[in-house]
Design an enzyme around this catalytic site. Structure first.
Site, PDB file in Angstrom:
ATOM      1  N   TYR A 194       0.824  -1.385   0.073  1.00 42.31           N
ATOM      2  CA  TYR A 194       0.043   0.025   0.002  1.00 42.31           C
ATOM      3  C   TYR A 194       1.026   1.314   0.042  1.00 42.31           C
ATOM      4  CZ  TYR A 194      -5.062  -0.597  -0.015  1.00 42.31           C
ATOM      5  OH  TYR A 194      -6.312  -0.727  -0.580  1.00 42.31           O
ATOM      6  N   ASP A 239      -6.618  14.231 -24.976  1.00 43.43           N
ATOM      7  CA  ASP A 239      -6.410  12.693 -24.480  1.00 43.43           C
ATOM      8  C   ASP A 239      -5.687  12.088 -25.909  1.00 43.43           C
ATOM      9  OD1 ASP A 239      -6.857  10.011 -24.286  1.00 43.43           O
ATOM     10  OD2 ASP A 239      -8.965  10.301 -23.575  1.00 43.43           O
TER      11      ASP A 239
END
Ligand code: DSN
Length: 426
Positions: free
Chosen positions: A47, A193
């Site tokens: 994590y 994009d």
């Protein structure tokens, strides 16, 4: 623990499927072996919410190194000041940019999905069309090129907060200068994009959006040939225009807002194993071999477009500048849906696609989209495009002849044995 042969046997079958077929889905590619190896690593256990050097968990000093390397390499590829390598996908990257700069209900202007745009550019079934107020520009009915007059007229009428350029089924380059000009006039941000053509842009084979667009997003698994994932980039960081300050009263930079929009805004823990693979892919992009690869992608696309045109197929806009082409099948009397289905009989994978001003639904469509990034990674050259186009044409022009499809499949399988995929995998 016993090896899960059920799952690994299925994975093996997928390798064999990839090996024997001609992969023409424009958004797919084959990563290098080392990119895949980097992805299957112990960092999946970690994590690491936050960013290198400022995490919310202990033990992040090693994953910091790969994430920082991925950031630094991506900045070097495009010559930019800011990169965020955490988005899990292109859709997540776009969501984060919009979260950073828009309020719910704000107007956005993008290329219509049915004209080659993308779901995340304002489609009604996507967060972008539900949270924000979408408006669209299109392409010309005759020439198939982005209608910049329409884009400008809509921008002046709507005064959107964000203009989006970029597409998933558009074979031409973009006029970023013109888009930025009207954006400045109406007070809009511009987001490019570049998920599809990013690899070509990285090597200077298409125009760069970075000097003209505030934000640039991409996936990493199409022409960039990395692992599945997304990135957000800015050529130059700038003071956020919203007056947002940090706890010390300092005006936050746009990079801070962007980082916060990825985590905690739209994602939790980053996929550090995938980020390690992104770092490897970015290292590959920095090599001269990647330029040779992208040049070959462009040559193959041109050769394929010519071979289709010679057989009477109608390519939207009449050709291609990048790695893909969109073909209107109406003069060939077959729908996109049927074309996709029958090509699969011959181990040729492609996707049906709406063409501009399509009279069929998105489930049927009049078009098919072909891209050459994946077959170029397999090692194909211009001279191989004629075989590919002949095979496609034979299947499409004999769409109900399954015996013939089986024959073409055998020829395809035989042809593909010359382009060995992952020989190291046995
Ligand atoms: N699914 C991608 C494509 O095929 O272009 C876009 O997200």
């Amino acid at each position: 623990m016993q090896k899960d042969t059920v799952v690994f046997d299925i994975i093996r079958k997928e390798l064999e499927r990839q090996r024997r077929g001609i992969e023409l889905i424009a958004s797919e590619n084959f990563t290098s072996l080392q990119v895949m190896q980097a992805m299957g690593n112990v960092m999946t256990n970690k994590y690491a919410e936050g960013y290198p050097g400022r995490r919310y968990y202990g033990g992040c000093e090693i994953v910091d190194q790969t994430e920082q390397l991925a950031i630094d390499r991506l900045k070097a590829i495009f010559g930019i000041e800011y990169a965020n390598v955490q988005p899990h996908s292109g859709a997540q990257a776009n969501a984060a940019v919009m979260l950073a700069i828009l309020q719910p209900g704000d107007d956005i202007l993008g290329l219509d999905l049915s004209m080659g745009g993308h779901l995340t550019h304002g489609s009604a079934v996507n967060f972008s069309g539900k949270l924000y107020k979408p408006h669209f520009y299109g392409v010309g009915k005759e020439d198939g090129l982005v209608d910049y007059n329409m884009l400008e007229a809509k921008a002046r009428e709507i005064k959107p907060k964000l203009i989006i350029c970029g597409a998933s089924a558009y074979s031409r380059d973009w006029d970023y200068v013109r888009i930025r000009k009207v954006a400045d006039e109406v007070g809009a941000f511009v987001m490019a994009d570049i998920a599809h053509p990013a690899g070509l842009i990285a090597k200077g084979l298409l125009k760069s959006p970075f000097d003209h667009c505030h934000f640039v997003t991409s996936t990493t698994h199409k022409t960039l040939r990395g692992p599945r994932g997304g990135v957000i980039m800015m050529k130059k960081d700038f003071e956020n225009p919203f007056g947002l300050k940090d706890v010390k009263g300092n005006l936050r930079l746009m990079s801070n807002l962007m980082d916060m929009a990825v985590f905690p805004g739209t994602q939790g823990g980053p996929l550090e194993h995938v980020i390690a693979a992104k770092a490897v892919a970015f290292g590959e992009i920095l090599t001269p071999e990647f330029l040779t690869y992208q040049q070959q992608v462009q040559k193959n696309a041109q050769a394929m477009a010519k071979a289709f045109t010679d057989k009477g197929y109608q390519i939207i806009s009449g050709g291609t500048d990048n790695h893909l082409m969109l073909i209107d099948l109406r003069n060939k009397n077959i729908s996109g849906k049927k074309a996709e289905q029958v090509l699969e009989h011959a181990d040729i994978t492609a996707n049906k696609n709406m063409v501009p001003y399509d009279d069929k639904s998105a489930f049927v469509t009049s078009g098919v989209r072909f891209g050459v990034a994946a077959i170029t990674s397999r090692g194909m050259k211009e001279s191989d495009m004629q075989f590919v186009v002949n095979a496609i044409d034979t299947v499409l022009m004999n769409a109900d002849d399954e015996a013939l499809h089986r024959k073409v499949k055998q020829e395809v399988n035989e042809f593909m044995t010359q382009f060995v995929l992952y020989p190291e995998m046995g």
